[in-house]
Write an enzyme that holds these catalytic residues in place. Structure first.
Site, PDB file in Angstrom:
ATOM      1  CG  ASN A 259     -72.354   3.612 -84.539  1.00 60.29           C
ATOM      2  OD1 ASN A 259     -71.965   4.717 -84.922  1.00 60.29           O
ATOM      3  ND2 ASN A 259     -72.048   2.499 -85.164  1.00 60.29           N
TER       4      ASN A 259
ATOM      5  CD  GLU B 188     -67.080   3.367 -91.407  1.00 61.65           C
ATOM      6  OE1 GLU B 188     -67.813   2.446 -91.830  1.00 61.65           O
ATOM      7  OE2 GLU B 188     -67.012   3.698 -90.223  1.00 61.65           O
TER       8      GLU B 188
ATOM      9  CE  LYS C 293     -76.635  15.815 -89.426  1.00 61.41           C
ATOM     10  NZ  LYS C 293     -77.107  15.192 -88.167  1.00 61.41           N
TER      11      LYS C 293
ATOM     12  CB  CYS D  67     -70.472  -0.075 -89.388  1.00 62.21           C
ATOM     13  SG  CYS D  67     -68.996   0.757 -88.846  1.00 62.21           S
TER      14      CYS D  67
HETATM   15  P1  ADP Z   1     -78.223   5.267 -88.842  1.00 59.16           P
HETATM   16  O1  ADP Z   1     -79.127   4.387 -89.650  1.00 59.16           O
HETATM   17  O2  ADP Z   1     -77.055   4.578 -88.258  1.00 59.16           O
HETATM   18  O3  ADP Z   1     -78.934   6.192 -87.916  1.00 59.16           O
HETATM   19  P2  ADP Z   1     -77.998   7.385 -90.727  1.00 59.16           P
HETATM   20  O4  ADP Z   1     -77.282   7.253 -92.012  1.00 59.16           O
HETATM   21  O5  ADP Z   1     -79.472   7.548 -90.746  1.00 59.16           O
HETATM   22  O6  ADP Z   1     -77.512   6.155 -89.902  1.00 59.16           O
HETATM   23  O7  ADP Z   1     -77.404   8.577 -89.862  1.00 59.16           O
HETATM   24  C1  ADP Z   1     -76.045   8.914 -89.851  1.00 59.16           C
HETATM   25  C2  ADP Z   1     -75.934  10.419 -89.879  1.00 59.16           C
HETATM   26  O8  ADP Z   1     -76.531  10.882 -91.082  1.00 59.16           O
HETATM   27  C3  ADP Z   1     -76.653  11.140 -88.742  1.00 59.16           C
HETATM   28  O9  ADP Z   1     -75.879  12.263 -88.341  1.00 59.16           O
HETATM   29  C4  ADP Z   1     -77.929  11.602 -89.393  1.00 59.16           C
HETATM   30  O10 ADP Z   1     -78.467  12.767 -88.782  1.00 59.16           O
HETATM   31  C5  ADP Z   1     -77.470  11.912 -90.789  1.00 59.16           C
HETATM   32  N1  ADP Z   1     -78.518  11.890 -91.808  1.00 59.16           N
HETATM   33  C6  ADP Z   1     -79.587  11.061 -91.897  1.00 59.16           C
HETATM   34  N2  ADP Z   1     -80.326  11.363 -92.981  1.00 59.16           N
HETATM   35  C7  ADP Z   1     -79.715  12.410 -93.594  1.00 59.16           C
HETATM   36  C8  ADP Z   1     -79.986  13.196 -94.763  1.00 59.16           C
HETATM   37  N3  ADP Z   1     -81.043  12.959 -95.524  1.00 59.16           N
HETATM   38  N4  ADP Z   1     -79.138  14.197 -95.072  1.00 59.16           N
HETATM   39  C9  ADP Z   1     -78.059  14.437 -94.289  1.00 59.16           C
HETATM   40  N5  ADP Z   1     -77.749  13.741 -93.203  1.00 59.16           N
HETATM   41  C10 ADP Z   1     -78.552  12.738 -92.839  1.00 59.16           C
END
Ligand code: ADP
Length: 483
Positions: free
Chosen positions: A155, A254, A178, A288
């Site tokens: 976002n 966060e 990442k 958020c």
């Molecule tokens: P949103 O719902 O806002 O997309 P996420 O928490 O799914 O939020 O994503 C935020 C970050 O966490 C992104 O960089 C996403 O690739 C990463 N992410 C999502 N799932 C996992 C996971 N199982 N392990 C590590 N990183 C993750």
């Protein structure tokens, strides 16, 4: 995209100062039109291991620099980001969808953290304690934690990364991030500028992959990583936090929010509407800290809803690249489906649709700016993060009642209230159970202030001296037998 500096568009992970491609690539889509912005190489397990090892080795190089040397390099990164503000904003809008003027603002906001932390690095201080035993001296040092890994969301693809990296690097840490697989290009452009700024190889690394889980495992389980910093959903944050437990990493989380936005009977209604528009509709509601539950005093309710309806119906919706756009698309189809479900459930349970309520039928992921009234605490839309341009309104009568309702959530990130009653302002600042409280203000965040939440919205703060402390260890040194 017509970039002034096409060098900024990179398509591979940035590790140890090098661009590392691989045999597998994935596509990044523009949410405004479904077109492909570009393809990026997937990081390989070997490259990931190399990222951790080079960040580990680079700690020595980075920490051997004086604070002044680090400040000069960080300031140069800040300058380069500002010089390339238009290009960075274009890349951001293409992959994320936000209106170009918001993207330009995000680049400046992100850079402001580098500017601030470049200076704050100079103010890291230890202490010398008074002696409590003869022949003993006691010191307290503030030392960098070491290798920091981070995962950032889509976002705010630039600012969420820079809020973390600026403080970590200023503290003397090295950094591997990442970014979201949905928005990798903004992070890679920042990496290119870090190289030009003279940040040494291995100090700042960006790893890219479409499958977050295995990368997340390396970043949270690797014994050489000392600290993990995450911005994203509470569900994913909880999982990553538990992964960090295996090596007892320091963590900053966060996570999600469910912000109340309370408009009391004595509020300045013009200012409240202005704050609400900014808090609710910025980034199409995908922040958020977006106003998620709008509580309006019964005596103002009908007037406010009508004025809001007029303002929202005038918002210009479109591709963020168009200068006149105020509301861009949602990030993907999943986001559209989620909001469709929340609105449908609210309406079937008795909420009234005042405006919008439909997906826009075009090639992008657009959802109409929407207003719902009569929202009730049992509805999903009251309890979940909406993350879409939907204003969800609840009427209230008493201050105690609205504070209780506002706090009725497991989240505790941000809250807002509009009132001109000085006593009430004090009460709200003490009773609203959130890490951030905005009084007569709809957008709070800046580099000086501590951004972060309580309860399931996370732990740790970004911004101000609180932000750099997240990347420092306290070390007690006791020197005995001093003669
Ligand atoms: P949103 O719902 O806002 O997309 P996420 O928490 O799914 O939020 O994503 C935020 C970050 O966490 C992104 O960089 C996403 O690739 C990463 N992410 C999502 N799932 C996992 C996971 N199982 N392990 C590590 N990183 C993750």
């Amino acid at each position: 995209m017509q970039l002034n500096n096409p060098e900024l568009l990179k398509n591979a992970s940035f590790i140890n100062g090098q661009w590392l491609t691989s045999e597998t690539v994935f596509e990044v889509e523009n949410p405004a039109n479904g077109q492909i912005v570009g393809t990026v190489s997937e990081v390989t397990p070997g490259q990931l291991e190399m990222a951790v090892n080079s960040a580990y080795a680079a700690c020595e190089v980075w920490q051997s620099k004086t604070v002044d040397e680090r400040a000069v390099i960080l300031k140069s990164w800040n300058d380069l980001i500002r010089d390339n503000q238009q290009d960075l904003a274009q890349i951001m809008t293409a992959e994320q969808g936000k209106p170009i003027h918001e993207a330009i603002g995000e680049v400046a906001y992100g850079a402001s953290y580098i500017e601030w932390y470049a200076e704050e690095g100079r103010r890291i201080k230890g202490s010398v304690l008074p002696n409590n035993q003869q022949g003993r001296r006691a010191l307290v040092q503030q030392t960098p934690v070491g290798v920091v890994s981070a995962i950032t969301p889509w976002n705010f693809p630039g600012a969420m990364l820079l809020r973390k990296a600026s403080a970590a690097l200023a503290a003397g840490c090295t950094f591997i991030v990442k970014p979201s697989e949905l928005t990798p290009f903004s992070a890679l452009a920042l990496a290119e500028l870090s190289l030009q700024a003279g940040i040494p190889p291995g100090v700042f690394n960006v790893v890219i992959g479409s499958n977050a889980q295995p990368i997340g495992e390396v970043l949270t389980l690797h014994p050489k990583v000392a600290k993990f910093s995450f911005t994203g959903s509470t569900a994913v944050g909880k999982k990553l936090l538990s992964q960090c437990a295996s090596t007892v990493k320091k963590t900053s989380m966060e996570l999600g929010g469910n912000a109340p936005f309370i408009i009391f009977e004595d509020a300045d209604i013009d200012k409240a509407l202005d704050g609400l528009m900014r808090s609710k509709f910025r980034n199409a509601g995908q922040t958020c800290v977006s106003a998620n539950r709008i509580f309006v005093h019964q005596s103002l309710h009908d007037e406010l809803v009508e004025r809001l309806r007029l303002m929202v119906s005038e918002l210009t919706i479109g591709d963020g690249q168009d200068e006149t756009t105020q509301i861009g698309p949602l990030i993907n189809l999943k986001a559209v489906e989620k909001v469709e479900k929340l609105v449908a459930q609210a309406v079937t349970s008795g909420a009234k649709l005042v405006l919008g309520g439909e997906k826009i039928k075009n090639s992008g992921y657009f959802y109409q700016p929407t207003i719902l009234t009569g929202v009730k605490p049992f509805m999903d839309i009251f309890n979940q993060e909406i993350f879409a341009p939907v204003a969800s309104i609840i009427a209230f009568e008493q201050e105690d009642q609205v504070i209780q309702l506002a706090n009725q959530t497991n989240y505790g990130l941000c809250s807002y209230a509009y009132t001109n009653n000085a006593n009430r302002i004090w009460r709200l600042s003490e009773k609203l159970a959130f890490g951030m409280v905005g009084i007569n203000e709809g957008v709070l965040s800046n580099a000086l202030a501590p951004f972060g939440g309580i309860k399931e919205s996370g732990m740790g703060r970004e911004g101000g001296h609180w932000g750099i402390e997240e990347y420092l260890e306290t070390r007690y040194v006791c020197i005995g037998n001093v003669e």
